[in-house]
Design a protein around this motif. Structure first.
Motif, PDB file in Angstrom:
ATOM      1  N   THR A  87       0.860  -1.181   0.000  1.00  0.00           N
ATOM      2  CA  THR A  87       0.000   0.000   0.000  1.00  0.00           C
ATOM      3  C   THR A  87       0.896   1.230   0.000  1.00  0.00           C
ATOM      4  OG1 THR A  87      -1.749  -1.148   1.221  1.00  0.00           O
ATOM      5  CG2 THR A  87      -1.786   1.259   1.255  1.00  0.00           C
ATOM      6  N   ALA A  88       0.641   2.138  -0.947  1.00  0.00           N
ATOM      7  CA  ALA A  88       1.505   3.310  -1.127  1.00  0.00           C
ATOM      8  C   ALA A  88       0.731   4.386  -1.877  1.00  0.00           C
ATOM      9  CB  ALA A  88       2.772   2.914  -1.900  1.00  0.00           C
ATOM     10  N   PRO A  89       1.298   5.588  -2.019  1.00  0.00           N
ATOM     11  CA  PRO A  89       0.639   6.623  -2.812  1.00  0.00           C
ATOM     12  C   PRO A  89       0.260   6.112  -4.200  1.00  0.00           C
ATOM     13  CG  PRO A  89       2.443   7.578  -1.596  1.00  0.00           C
ATOM     14  CD  PRO A  89       2.536   6.094  -1.385  1.00  0.00           C
ATOM     15  N   ALA A  90      -0.878   6.578  -4.713  1.00  0.00           N
ATOM     16  CA  ALA A  90      -1.444   6.045  -5.958  1.00  0.00           C
ATOM     17  C   ALA A  90      -0.479   6.144  -7.128  1.00  0.00           C
ATOM     18  CB  ALA A  90      -2.744   6.774  -6.278  1.00  0.00           C
ATOM     19  N   ASP A  91       0.303   7.230  -7.229  1.00  0.00           N
ATOM     20  CA  ASP A  91       1.215   7.353  -8.354  1.00  0.00           C
ATOM     21  C   ASP A  91       2.329   6.305  -8.278  1.00  0.00           C
ATOM     22  OD1 ASP A  91       2.337   8.542  -6.097  1.00  0.00           O
ATOM     23  OD2 ASP A  91       3.379  10.109  -7.235  1.00  0.00           O
ATOM     24  N   GLU A  92       2.754   5.936  -7.063  1.00  0.00           N
ATOM     25  CA  GLU A  92       3.769   4.901  -6.922  1.00  0.00           C
ATOM     26  C   GLU A  92       3.213   3.526  -7.289  1.00  0.00           C
ATOM     27  OE1 GLU A  92       5.924   4.856  -3.270  1.00  0.00           O
ATOM     28  OE2 GLU A  92       6.060   7.051  -3.132  1.00  0.00           O
ATOM     29  N   ILE A  93       1.962   3.271  -6.898  1.00  0.00           N
ATOM     30  CA  ILE A  93       1.340   1.994  -7.242  1.00  0.00           C
ATOM     31  C   ILE A  93       1.158   1.892  -8.761  1.00  0.00           C
ATOM     32  CG2 ILE A  93      -0.770   0.629  -7.058  1.00  0.00           C
ATOM     33  CD1 ILE A  93       0.975   0.506  -4.576  1.00  0.00           C
ATOM     34  N   ALA A  94       0.781   3.001  -9.418  1.00  0.00           N
ATOM     35  CA  ALA A  94       0.621   2.982 -10.870  1.00  0.00           C
ATOM     36  C   ALA A  94       1.946   2.654 -11.549  1.00  0.00           C
ATOM     37  CB  ALA A  94       0.076   4.327 -11.350  1.00  0.00           C
ATOM     38  N   ASP A 128      -5.262  -5.008  -7.913  1.00  0.00           N
ATOM     39  CA  ASP A 128      -5.017  -3.693  -7.322  1.00  0.00           C
ATOM     40  C   ASP A 128      -6.344  -3.107  -6.846  1.00  0.00           C
ATOM     41  OD1 ASP A 128      -5.598  -1.456  -9.826  1.00  0.00           O
ATOM     42  OD2 ASP A 128      -5.203  -3.538 -10.382  1.00  0.00           O
ATOM     43  N   TYR A 129      -6.263  -2.289  -5.803  1.00  0.00           N
ATOM     44  CA  TYR A 129      -7.464  -1.794  -5.138  1.00  0.00           C
ATOM     45  C   TYR A 129      -7.315  -0.324  -4.759  1.00  0.00           C
ATOM     46  CZ  TYR A 129      -7.702  -6.851  -4.161  1.00  0.00           C
ATOM     47  OH  TYR A 129      -7.691  -8.215  -4.251  1.00  0.00           O
ATOM     48  N   ASP A 130      -8.447   0.392  -4.863  1.00  0.00           N
ATOM     49  CA  ASP A 130      -8.521   1.714  -4.243  1.00  0.00           C
ATOM     50  C   ASP A 130      -8.673   1.553  -2.733  1.00  0.00           C
ATOM     51  OD1 ASP A 130      -8.341   3.189  -6.630  1.00  0.00           O
ATOM     52  OD2 ASP A 130     -10.480   2.910  -7.003  1.00  0.00           O
ATOM     53  N   ASP A 131      -9.535   0.646  -2.341  1.00  0.00           N
ATOM     54  CA  ASP A 131      -9.726   0.312  -0.932  1.00  0.00           C
ATOM     55  C   ASP A 131      -9.542  -1.193  -0.780  1.00  0.00           C
ATOM     56  OD1 ASP A 131     -10.641   2.947   0.201  1.00  0.00           O
ATOM     57  OD2 ASP A 131     -12.200   2.647  -1.334  1.00  0.00           O
ATOM     58  N   ARG A 137     -12.867  -5.189   5.503  1.00  0.00           N
ATOM     59  CA  ARG A 137     -13.253  -6.251   6.442  1.00  0.00           C
ATOM     60  C   ARG A 137     -12.950  -5.858   7.881  1.00  0.00           C
ATOM     61  NH1 ARG A 137      -9.391 -10.777   7.659  1.00  0.00           N
ATOM     62  NH2 ARG A 137     -10.468 -12.247   9.005  1.00  0.00           N
ATOM     63  N   ALA A 138     -11.816  -5.171   8.088  1.00  0.00           N
ATOM     64  CA  ALA A 138     -11.391  -4.804   9.438  1.00  0.00           C
ATOM     65  C   ALA A 138     -11.857  -3.414   9.857  1.00  0.00           C
ATOM     66  CB  ALA A 138      -9.872  -4.873   9.532  1.00  0.00           C
ATOM     67  N   GLY A 139     -12.501  -2.683   8.951  1.00  0.00           N
ATOM     68  CA  GLY A 139     -12.942  -1.333   9.273  1.00  0.00           C
ATOM     69  C   GLY A 139     -11.809  -0.324   9.304  1.00  0.00           C
ATOM     70  N   ARG A 140     -10.719  -0.610   8.550  1.00  0.00           N
ATOM     71  CA  ARG A 140      -9.605   0.337   8.471  1.00  0.00           C
ATOM     72  C   ARG A 140      -9.795   1.231   7.255  1.00  0.00           C
ATOM     73  NH1 ARG A 140      -6.495  -4.455   9.786  1.00  0.00           N
ATOM     74  NH2 ARG A 140      -6.447  -4.871   7.536  1.00  0.00           N
ATOM     75  N   LEU A 141      -9.450   2.488   7.388  1.00  0.00           N
ATOM     76  CA  LEU A 141      -9.553   3.427   6.277  1.00  0.00           C
ATOM     77  C   LEU A 141      -8.254   3.457   5.492  1.00  0.00           C
ATOM     78  CD1 LEU A 141     -11.361   6.453   7.999  1.00  0.00           C
ATOM     79  CD2 LEU A 141     -12.372   4.682   6.530  1.00  0.00           C
ATOM     80  N   THR A 142      -8.374   3.449   4.167  1.00  0.00           N
ATOM     81  CA  THR A 142      -7.202   3.632   3.318  1.00  0.00           C
ATOM     82  C   THR A 142      -6.827   5.105   3.330  1.00  0.00           C
ATOM     83  OG1 THR A 142      -7.885   1.806   1.874  1.00  0.00           O
ATOM     84  CG2 THR A 142      -6.288   3.394   0.974  1.00  0.00           C
ATOM     85  N   PRO A 143      -5.546   5.426   3.552  1.00  0.00           N
ATOM     86  CA  PRO A 143      -5.153   6.843   3.557  1.00  0.00           C
ATOM     87  C   PRO A 143      -5.532   7.519   2.245  1.00  0.00           C
ATOM     88  CG  PRO A 143      -3.380   5.475   4.404  1.00  0.00           C
ATOM     89  CD  PRO A 143      -4.406   4.540   3.848  1.00  0.00           C
ATOM     90  N   ALA A 144      -5.903   8.776   2.305  1.00  0.00           N
ATOM     91  CA  ALA A 144      -6.284   9.521   1.107  1.00  0.00           C
ATOM     92  C   ALA A 144      -5.138   9.516   0.097  1.00  0.00           C
ATOM     93  CB  ALA A 144      -6.641  10.954   1.485  1.00  0.00           C
ATOM     94  N   GLY A 145      -5.480   9.217  -1.156  1.00  0.00           N
ATOM     95  CA  GLY A 145      -4.479   9.219  -2.216  1.00  0.00           C
ATOM     96  C   GLY A 145      -3.626   7.969  -2.287  1.00  0.00           C
ATOM     97  N   PHE A 146      -3.967   6.928  -1.520  1.00  0.00           N
ATOM     98  CA  PHE A 146      -3.207   5.674  -1.506  1.00  0.00           C
ATOM     99  C   PHE A 146      -3.977   4.586  -2.234  1.00  0.00           C
ATOM    100  CE2 PHE A 146      -0.572   7.864   1.286  1.00  0.00           C
ATOM    101  CZ  PHE A 146       0.488   7.081   1.763  1.00  0.00           C
ATOM    102  N   ARG A 147      -3.246   3.626  -2.771  1.00  0.00           N
ATOM    103  CA  ARG A 147      -3.837   2.433  -3.375  1.00  0.00           C
ATOM    104  C   ARG A 147      -3.022   1.221  -2.947  1.00  0.00           C
ATOM    105  NH1 ARG A 147      -4.376   1.495  -8.789  1.00  0.00           N
ATOM    106  NH2 ARG A 147      -6.471   0.636  -8.461  1.00  0.00           N
ATOM    107  N   SER A 148      -3.524   0.022  -3.255  1.00  0.00           N
ATOM    108  CA  SER A 148      -2.842  -1.223  -2.880  1.00  0.00           C
ATOM    109  C   SER A 148      -2.742  -2.150  -4.079  1.00  0.00           C
ATOM    110  CB  SER A 148      -3.602  -1.945  -1.758  1.00  0.00           C
ATOM    111  OG  SER A 148      -3.718  -1.149  -0.602  1.00  0.00           O
ATOM    112  N   VAL A 149      -1.733  -3.004  -4.068  1.00  0.00           N
ATOM    113  CA  VAL A 149      -1.619  -4.059  -5.065  1.00  0.00           C
ATOM    114  C   VAL A 149      -1.176  -5.336  -4.358  1.00  0.00           C
ATOM    115  CG1 VAL A 149       0.762  -3.406  -5.653  1.00  0.00           C
ATOM    116  CG2 VAL A 149      -0.581  -4.780  -7.249  1.00  0.00           C
TER     117      VAL A 149
END
Length: 405
Positions: A87-94, A128-131, A137-149
């Motif tokens: 999980t990292a800033p969206a531009d890094e994940i892209a 890859d996911y926005d959230d 499932r755990a009720g954790r918020l993804t930081p604004a501007g972050f994505r996951s792969v």
């Protein structure tokens, strides 16, 4: 892994690794790391008010077995499951996803559609996911501007249960490990004080394994690139690998999994080939004499205590936060050998029953010719520490009790 096993090695495998149905067989090797940015680990994670939210999760679960394809049995890695999440800033994940595409091409992976790729008997899933669904499932918020792969490497037809896939996220939900505040333990030159607290039980960490020639567990931090460790130094001083561009595990797997494979199985291979040491023989002699009672409580998957003729209970588990531990009412003390950091629950349980805690540990390692301190984190006031390796300390204890090893 090993092309030709002897009859003795086959017997050892069947007796100590294949499992008897009473617990998870030792033919399974598993490890989990979750690295997050937090104010408490800022020195390692690079956390700051303006730099937070990165996360990296690595989980592997391997199944080993004997292969009889050839006349002589071989020890092989039967099935592989290796999961990597970032999980990292969206531009890094892209940028990371584009680079993954390049590595897939260079590694000659074949697309099977829907984010699934194939190479030989390996399968790779990329998502890859926005959230992230595990955060939802755990009720954790993804930081604004972050994505996951997420990337999942799995051998063909290997069925990994959902409970296993959820393990690293269950560990993550448990929160970051809180460092213990060390008390003021008593330092003694040998184990003479334990003579007043017999019989004892024993809990062993990787100290006895290192003496048998097995790499320390922090060797795996280098294999799975969870820190920037590259020189066999202690992990505490090394920064976490969190940014996608710093990750080398994924390209190693995508470009040449065959080349990476020996690193992945090196720990298990070393455990299988190792032999019990004088420390294990001393424990066996102490057990026979009645001074050591109960099974060896072990965090090691090398079965060396069992191969020395001792009963043992394996507690390095992820499916149980604090596995059942048979602390016996007749035991007056717990001897802890070569165990650090987060493996502290057994010791606390023993204290709660009134047992005295003794440690055998040099409280440091010699690396590249230099002694580097590595204090026992969980030692409390009232505990006793003997700053020795296991072999000399246990042999000396046997001498004090007039026991021949």
């Amino acid at each position: 892994m090993i092309e030709q096993l002897t009859d003795a090695q086959v017997k050892s495998w069947e007796q100590h690794f294949a499992g008897d149905g009473h617990e998870r067989p030792r033919s399974i090797e598993e490890g989990i790391w979750r690295r997050t940015q937090d104010a408490a680990n800022a020195a390692q994670s690079g956390w700051s008010v303006d730099n937070a939210g990165r996360r990296r999760v690595v989980h592997y679960r391997y199944l080993y077995g004997l292969d009889y394809t050839f006349p002589v049995p071989r020890l092989v890695l039967s099935d592989l499951y290796l999961f990597h999440s970032c999980t990292a800033p969206a531009d890094e994940i892209a940028a990371y996803l584009r680079q993954i595409g390049v590595w897939l091409g260079r590694g000659n992976w074949r697309s099977k559609g829907d984010g699934v790729w194939a190479k030989g008997d390996l399968r790779l899933s990329v998502a890859d996911y926005d959230d992230h669904p595990q955060d939802e499932r755990a009720g954790r918020l993804t930081p604004a501007g972050f994505r996951s792969v997420d990337l999942s490497f799995i051998s063909e037809d290997f069925k990994v249960p959902r409970t296993v896939r959820n393990l690293p996220w269950d560990v993550l939900a448990g929160g970051m490990r809180v460092k213990d505040q060390r008390g003021e333990p008593t330092i003694t030159p040998d184990l003479t004080p334990i003579l007043d607290y017999l019989p004892f039980q024993v809990e062993v960490g990787c100290g006895t394994s290192i003496e048998a020639g097995i790499p320390p567990l922090h060797y795996l931090h280098e294999v799975y690139r969870v820190t920037d460790r590259r020189d066999n130094a202690l992990t505490q001083s090394h920064a976490f690998t969190l940014s996608p561009e710093a990750d080398t595990l994924v390209p190693e797997m995508l470009l040449s999994a065959d080349t990476k494979a020996p690193d992945l199985v090196a720990m298990f291979r070393a455990c299988f080939l190792a032999e019990p040491t004088a420390a294990h023989r001393a424990l066996k002699a102490l057990h026979t004499a009645g001074h050591l009672v109960g099974p060896v409580i072990t965090h090691n998957f090398d079965t060396l205590s069992a191969r020395a003729g001792l009963p043992e209970v394996f507690v390095r588990r992820y499916d149980q936060k604090i596995p059942p531990v048979p602390l016996l009412p007749e035991a007056r003390s717990l001897l802890v050998i070569g165990l650090h950091a987060d493996r502290r629950a057994v010791q606390q349980r023993a204290r709660d029953t009134g047992m005295r805690i003794f440690y055998v540990d040099p409280e440091g390692l010699v690396e590249n010719g230099t002694f580097k301190p590595y204090p026992i984190e969980g030692a409390r006031t009232g505990d006793v520490i003997v700053r020795q390796d296991a072999i000399p300390a246990l042999i000396q204890l046997c001498e004090l009790l007039n026991i021949t090893v």
